[in-house]
Design a protein around this motif. Sequence first.
Motif, PDB file in Angstrom:
ATOM      1  N   ILE A   1     -16.100 -10.551  -1.000  1.00  0.00           N
ATOM      2  CA  ILE A   1     -15.299 -10.271  -0.777  1.00  0.00           C
ATOM      3  C   ILE A   1     -15.138  -8.904  -0.159  1.00  0.00           C
ATOM      4  CG2 ILE A   1     -13.272  -8.697  -2.315  1.00  0.00           C
ATOM      5  CD1 ILE A   1     -14.008 -11.062  -4.390  1.00  0.00           C
ATOM      6  N   GLU A   2     -15.908  -7.469  -0.887  1.00  0.00           N
ATOM      7  CA  GLU A   2     -16.001  -6.323  -0.340  1.00  0.00           C
ATOM      8  C   GLU A   2     -16.522  -6.497   0.897  1.00  0.00           C
ATOM      9  OE1 GLU A   2     -15.683  -4.203  -1.545  1.00  0.00           O
ATOM     10  OE2 GLU A   2     -14.722  -4.931  -3.415  1.00  0.00           O
ATOM     11  N   GLY A   3     -17.261  -7.412   1.150  1.00  0.00           N
ATOM     12  CA  GLY A   3     -17.788  -7.347   2.794  1.00  0.00           C
ATOM     13  C   GLY A   3     -16.568  -7.644   3.594  1.00  0.00           C
ATOM     14  N   VAL A   4     -15.510  -8.462   3.721  1.00  0.00           N
ATOM     15  CA  VAL A   4     -14.362  -8.790   4.809  1.00  0.00           C
ATOM     16  C   VAL A   4     -13.408  -8.012   4.463  1.00  0.00           C
ATOM     17  CG1 VAL A   4     -12.396 -10.289   4.258  1.00  0.00           C
ATOM     18  CG2 VAL A   4     -14.805 -11.512   3.958  1.00  0.00           C
ATOM     19  N   LEU A   5     -13.644  -7.175   2.925  1.00  0.00           N
ATOM     20  CA  LEU A   5     -12.320  -5.767   2.526  1.00  0.00           C
ATOM     21  C   LEU A   5     -12.922  -4.730   3.789  1.00  0.00           C
ATOM     22  CD1 LEU A   5     -11.580  -5.835  -0.764  1.00  0.00           C
ATOM     23  CD2 LEU A   5     -10.120  -6.307   1.077  1.00  0.00           C
ATOM     24  N   GLY A   6     -13.956  -4.251   3.822  1.00  0.00           N
ATOM     25  CA  GLY A   6     -14.569  -3.891   4.929  1.00  0.00           C
ATOM     26  C   GLY A   6     -14.805  -3.717   6.458  1.00  0.00           C
ATOM     27  N   TRP A   7     -14.519  -5.310   6.747  1.00  0.00           N
ATOM     28  CA  TRP A   7     -14.696  -5.285   7.796  1.00  0.00           C
ATOM     29  C   TRP A   7     -12.829  -5.640   8.369  1.00  0.00           C
ATOM     30  CZ3 TRP A   7     -11.322  -8.636  11.425  1.00  0.00           C
ATOM     31  CH2 TRP A   7     -11.583  -9.436  12.513  1.00  0.00           C
ATOM     32  N   PHE A   8     -11.662  -5.637   7.789  1.00  0.00           N
ATOM     33  CA  PHE A   8     -10.306  -5.577   7.376  1.00  0.00           C
ATOM     34  C   PHE A   8     -10.589  -3.626   8.143  1.00  0.00           C
ATOM     35  CE2 PHE A   8      -9.543  -9.461   4.882  1.00  0.00           C
ATOM     36  CZ  PHE A   8      -9.662 -10.602   6.308  1.00  0.00           C
TER      37      PHE A   8
ATOM     38  N   LEU B   1      -3.163  -8.898  -7.892  1.00  0.00           N
ATOM     39  CA  LEU B   1      -3.034  -9.379  -8.875  1.00  0.00           C
ATOM     40  C   LEU B   1      -3.736 -10.652  -9.546  1.00  0.00           C
ATOM     41  CD1 LEU B   1      -0.655 -11.892 -10.041  1.00  0.00           C
ATOM     42  CD2 LEU B   1      -1.550 -13.887  -8.689  1.00  0.00           C
ATOM     43  N   ARG B   2      -5.151 -10.287  -9.776  1.00  0.00           N
ATOM     44  CA  ARG B   2      -6.290 -11.345 -10.386  1.00  0.00           C
ATOM     45  C   ARG B   2      -7.311 -10.150 -10.790  1.00  0.00           C
ATOM     46  NH1 ARG B   2      -3.629 -15.158 -13.452  1.00  0.00           N
ATOM     47  NH2 ARG B   2      -3.743 -17.126 -11.907  1.00  0.00           N
ATOM     48  N   PHE B   3      -7.255  -8.905 -10.010  1.00  0.00           N
ATOM     49  CA  PHE B   3      -8.671  -8.189  -9.822  1.00  0.00           C
ATOM     50  C   PHE B   3      -7.464  -6.895  -9.897  1.00  0.00           C
ATOM     51  CE2 PHE B   3      -9.963 -12.135  -8.215  1.00  0.00           C
ATOM     52  CZ  PHE B   3     -11.421 -12.135  -8.522  1.00  0.00           C
ATOM     53  N   ALA B   4      -6.779  -6.576 -10.845  1.00  0.00           N
ATOM     54  CA  ALA B   4      -5.776  -5.597 -10.340  1.00  0.00           C
ATOM     55  C   ALA B   4      -7.141  -3.267 -10.648  1.00  0.00           C
ATOM     56  CB  ALA B   4      -4.922  -5.336 -11.312  1.00  0.00           C
ATOM     57  N   ASP B   5      -7.863  -4.193 -11.541  1.00  0.00           N
ATOM     58  CA  ASP B   5      -8.513  -3.350 -11.396  1.00  0.00           C
ATOM     59  C   ASP B   5     -10.000  -3.065 -10.459  1.00  0.00           C
ATOM     60  OD1 ASP B   5     -10.207  -4.978 -12.107  1.00  0.00           O
ATOM     61  OD2 ASP B   5     -11.323  -4.584 -13.914  1.00  0.00           O
ATOM     62  N   ALA B   6     -10.176  -3.562  -9.224  1.00  0.00           N
ATOM     63  CA  ALA B   6     -10.788  -3.586  -8.204  1.00  0.00           C
ATOM     64  C   ALA B   6     -10.653  -2.294  -7.440  1.00  0.00           C
ATOM     65  CB  ALA B   6     -10.940  -5.230  -7.529  1.00  0.00           C
ATOM     66  N   THR B   7      -9.033  -2.156  -7.450  1.00  0.00           N
ATOM     67  CA  THR B   7      -9.194  -0.533  -6.962  1.00  0.00           C
ATOM     68  C   THR B   7     -10.317  -0.827  -5.144  1.00  0.00           C
ATOM     69  OG1 THR B   7     -11.334   0.147  -7.205  1.00  0.00           O
ATOM     70  CG2 THR B   7      -9.993   1.126  -8.422  1.00  0.00           C
ATOM     71  N   TRP B   8      -9.348  -1.007  -4.379  1.00  0.00           N
ATOM     72  CA  TRP B   8     -10.004  -1.507  -3.138  1.00  0.00           C
ATOM     73  C   TRP B   8      -9.127  -0.642  -2.594  1.00  0.00           C
ATOM     74  CZ3 TRP B   8      -6.006  -2.830   0.087  1.00  0.00           C
ATOM     75  CH2 TRP B   8      -4.930  -2.784  -0.067  1.00  0.00           C
TER      76      TRP B   8
END
Length: 203
Positions: free
Chosen positions: A134-141, A168-175
Amino acid sequence: MQLFHSPLSPFVRKVMVVAHELGLADRLECVPSAAHPVNRDRTILARHPLAQVPTLIDERGDALADSRVICEYLDALGGPRLFPPAGPERWRALNLQSLADGLLDAALLVRYELTARAEGERSKAWIAAQTAKIEGVLGWFEGEAPGFADRVDIGTIAVACALGYLDLRFADATWRDRHPGLAAWYAGFAERPSMRASRPPGV
């Protein structure tokens, strides 16, 4: 047309966003379903062997499963507009959709690990591996976000639905803190009428 539907499914949401963008939403009858990774919905199973949401019963009565297939089917009915024609733009949009769906696959695997398994059966290594995807894809985005601009195609729709599912499901992820460019783009895209109309209840 009938759509086996769960309002919390990000893949169903992607189909609904596409339907709204194409002006086809009023042609879809959303059929509530109880698809589950362990206990399959027998109503869907009677129409398609994967018994998953979304599953579309098209105008001929055929069952189509997988959001990618359903979205392209709808685009063919309404355009095409959201799937670019053959060439570099098409591959760019399809690749973006694939990355967004991969992020969702990883997020759903984490979700299932946390909710469908007893605490003693959960694998911390598995959760960490999926979270790294997930983090890798977010970085690419984040790196690609300047190019999203005003694009409205299957790629940017898929990205927006994936980010909505994280909220919705990981509201504390602070992406957003780690990916400000992506966050700024999403803030605008999330206000499109199609995104607002497909928001999960309570969000």
